[in-house]
Scaffold this motif. Sequence first.
Motif, short mmCIF file in Angstrom:
data_model
loop_
_atom_site.label_atom_id
_atom_site.label_comp_id
_atom_site.label_asym_id
_atom_site.label_seq_id
_atom_site.Cartn_x
_atom_site.Cartn_y
_atom_site.Cartn_z
N HIS A 241 0.93 -0.98 -0.01
CA HIS A 241 -0.07 0.17 -0.13
C HIS A 241 0.88 1.19 0.10
CE1 HIS A 241 -3.16 2.33 2.47
NE2 HIS A 241 -3.04 3.11 1.15
N VAL A 242 0.96 2.09 -1.15
CA VAL A 242 2.03 2.93 -1.35
C VAL A 242 1.24 4.42 -1.65
CG1 VAL A 242 3.84 1.38 -1.68
CG2 VAL A 242 2.55 2.43 -3.66
N HIS A 243 1.85 5.38 -1.66
CA HIS A 243 1.32 6.65 -2.05
C HIS A 243 2.11 7.32 -3.17
CE1 HIS A 243 -0.36 5.89 1.96
NE2 HIS A 243 -1.54 5.84 1.19
N PRO A 244 1.70 7.20 -4.44
CA PRO A 244 2.73 7.74 -5.29
C PRO A 244 2.71 9.02 -5.55
CG PRO A 244 0.54 6.76 -6.33
CD PRO A 244 0.51 6.38 -5.06
N GLU A 245 3.69 9.84 -6.37
CA GLU A 245 3.73 11.13 -6.49
C GLU A 245 3.31 11.50 -7.97
OE1 GLU A 245 7.73 12.59 -5.98
OE2 GLU A 245 7.64 11.98 -3.91
N LEU A 246 2.32 12.59 -7.95
CA LEU A 246 1.85 13.02 -9.29
C LEU A 246 2.72 13.89 -9.76
CD1 LEU A 246 -0.64 12.98 -11.10
CD2 LEU A 246 -1.64 14.86 -9.49
N GLY A 247 3.10 13.89 -11.14
CA GLY A 247 3.97 14.73 -11.73
C GLY A 247 2.82 15.84 -12.50
N PRO A 248 3.41 16.81 -13.02
CA PRO A 248 2.62 18.02 -13.49
C PRO A 248 2.20 17.73 -14.77
CG PRO A 248 5.10 18.60 -13.68
CD PRO A 248 4.96 17.39 -12.85
N ASP A 249 2.75 16.51 -15.39
CA ASP A 249 2.29 16.10 -16.58
C ASP A 249 1.02 14.88 -16.37
OD1 ASP A 249 3.58 13.90 -15.32
OD2 ASP A 249 4.91 13.43 -16.99
N GLY A 250 0.50 14.67 -15.05
CA GLY A 250 -0.66 13.89 -14.65
C GLY A 250 -0.14 12.40 -14.71
N VAL A 251 0.93 12.13 -14.63
CA VAL A 251 1.58 10.93 -14.34
C VAL A 251 1.74 10.72 -13.17
CG1 VAL A 251 3.09 9.07 -15.12
CG2 VAL A 251 2.33 10.93 -16.86
N TRP A 252 1.18 9.48 -12.51
CA TRP A 252 1.54 8.98 -10.98
C TRP A 252 2.98 8.04 -11.20
CZ3 TRP A 252 -0.71 10.93 -6.73
CH2 TRP A 252 -1.98 11.42 -7.02
N ARG A 253 3.81 8.28 -10.30
CA ARG A 253 4.92 7.43 -10.31
C ARG A 253 5.21 6.90 -8.79
NH1 ARG A 253 5.87 11.46 -13.75
NH2 ARG A 253 6.51 10.96 -15.81
N ALA A 254 5.68 5.41 -8.65
CA ALA A 254 5.83 5.07 -7.59
C ALA A 254 6.92 3.83 -7.73
CB ALA A 254 4.47 4.59 -6.59
N ASP A 255 7.57 3.45 -6.75
CA ASP A 255 8.60 2.29 -6.73
C ASP A 255 7.96 1.19 -6.15
OD1 ASP A 255 10.53 3.44 -8.33
OD2 ASP A 255 11.57 4.13 -6.61
N LEU A 256 7.94 -0.16 -6.61
CA LEU A 256 7.24 -1.19 -6.25
C LEU A 256 8.08 -2.37 -6.23
CD1 LEU A 256 3.67 -1.13 -7.83
CD2 LEU A 256 4.27 -0.55 -5.70
N ALA A 257 7.99 -3.24 -4.99
CA ALA A 257 8.87 -4.51 -4.72
C ALA A 257 8.10 -5.41 -5.54
CB ALA A 257 9.14 -4.80 -3.25
N LEU A 258 8.64 -5.91 -6.55
CA LEU A 258 7.98 -6.82 -7.76
C LEU A 258 8.67 -7.99 -7.71
CD1 LEU A 258 6.60 -4.44 -10.48
CD2 LEU A 258 5.39 -5.20 -8.33
N GLU A 259 8.07 -9.30 -7.68
CA GLU A 259 8.42 -10.48 -8.21
C GLU A 259 7.72 -11.11 -9.12
OE1 GLU A 259 7.79 -13.17 -4.47
OE2 GLU A 259 9.12 -12.17 -3.43
N PRO A 260 8.35 -11.97 -9.97
CA PRO A 260 7.78 -12.56 -10.92
C PRO A 260 6.17 -13.04 -10.90
CG PRO A 260 10.07 -13.30 -11.06
CD PRO A 260 9.79 -12.69 -9.89
N GLY A 261 5.40 -12.75 -11.88
CA GLY A 261 4.04 -13.27 -11.65
C GLY A 261 3.12 -12.10 -12.12
N SER A 262 1.88 -12.39 -12.12
CA SER A 262 0.85 -11.52 -12.37
C SER A 262 0.34 -10.54 -11.32
CB SER A 262 -0.18 -12.39 -13.05
OG SER A 262 -1.29 -11.55 -13.52
N TRP A 263 0.40 -9.61 -11.50
CA TRP A 263 0.05 -8.46 -10.43
C TRP A 263 -1.06 -7.62 -10.67
CZ3 TRP A 263 2.80 -7.34 -5.72
CH2 TRP A 263 4.04 -8.05 -5.75
N ARG A 264 -2.01 -7.15 -9.77
CA ARG A 264 -3.06 -6.28 -9.88
C ARG A 264 -2.92 -5.17 -9.20
NH1 ARG A 264 -7.18 -5.99 -13.37
NH2 ARG A 264 -9.01 -5.28 -12.47
N LEU A 265 -2.98 -4.05 -9.69
CA LEU A 265 -2.74 -2.70 -9.38
C LEU A 265 -3.96 -1.90 -9.06
CD1 LEU A 265 0.28 -1.34 -11.04
CD2 LEU A 265 0.22 -2.80 -9.25
#
Length: 309
Positions: A132-156
Amino acid sequence: MNTPTRIAAFALGLAAVFGGAVGVGATVGPVGPSDPPAPAHDAGGQTGAGHGDGDGGHATRIGPAEAPGGLQVTQDGYTLALADAVAPAGAATPVAFEVLGPDGSPVTAYATDHDVDLHLVAVRRDLSGYQHVHPELGPDGVWRADLALEPGSWRLFADFAPGADGANRILGADLAVAGSYEPRPLPAPAAVAEVDGYTVVLSGELTPGEESDLTLSVSRDGAPVTDLQPYLGAYGHLVALRDGDLAYLHVHPAEADDGTSAAPGPHVRFTTTAPSAGTYRLFLDFKHGDVVRTAEFTVHTDASEEHGP
């Protein structure tokens, strides 16, 4: 490599090839405008599946007639658009996405809820790797965050309220993380969870189709924790995900029985309604000692217990 791993790796390879199509199938609903916008927040809370009232004192109540959140990539004309449908595995993998409005442009104005404009929840489809994270919103309307991801199918899951109407929405999209993997079995149902020396006890029944009270009690070294710290305006955040389709419930603590603000532990009470019988994975975020920890539970509800329509 054993057979299940090879099959999983092959399936993930197909997901990578057809990554552009991930998340736009029947499980997430059609892309494009759909129902009229939901009503905005009122003084007592909100409709739909999402956060409770902004002061952290009310619980979100999800009635049996309301669809669970997170099953659609598009709702009311708002679309969760991942920059890439495929990502590399890693401890801090950058993920970017936009929330597109009914006019197709990135949404840049949001109604702040619990101190932030958008909550991002990530979980692998075997219900492991919850974040459960809180990404940052850029002036271009793009949200960005770093996630710890292992191989597999993920749901965001993006949990937000556009400033245009203030109505909470939860959108979901699939992300394929390349690499060989075997899905983990779901932990057996249990009323006790251990995390970083803390013990969390779950009491109450999650009854499908009926409002349910759940209480989570936090202790450490056998002593009740009575000085939980506010985290995003509340003493606890609870996310419930239904095994299979990953239908999403997100609730917050209820008020004390006398209507006053809830105490800072050891008991944190929630009120919610499971949309159906089945198996759910519960994730409690709580803050103590300036650290946010997550206690995890598996809960099974039987069809014979269902009281909804």
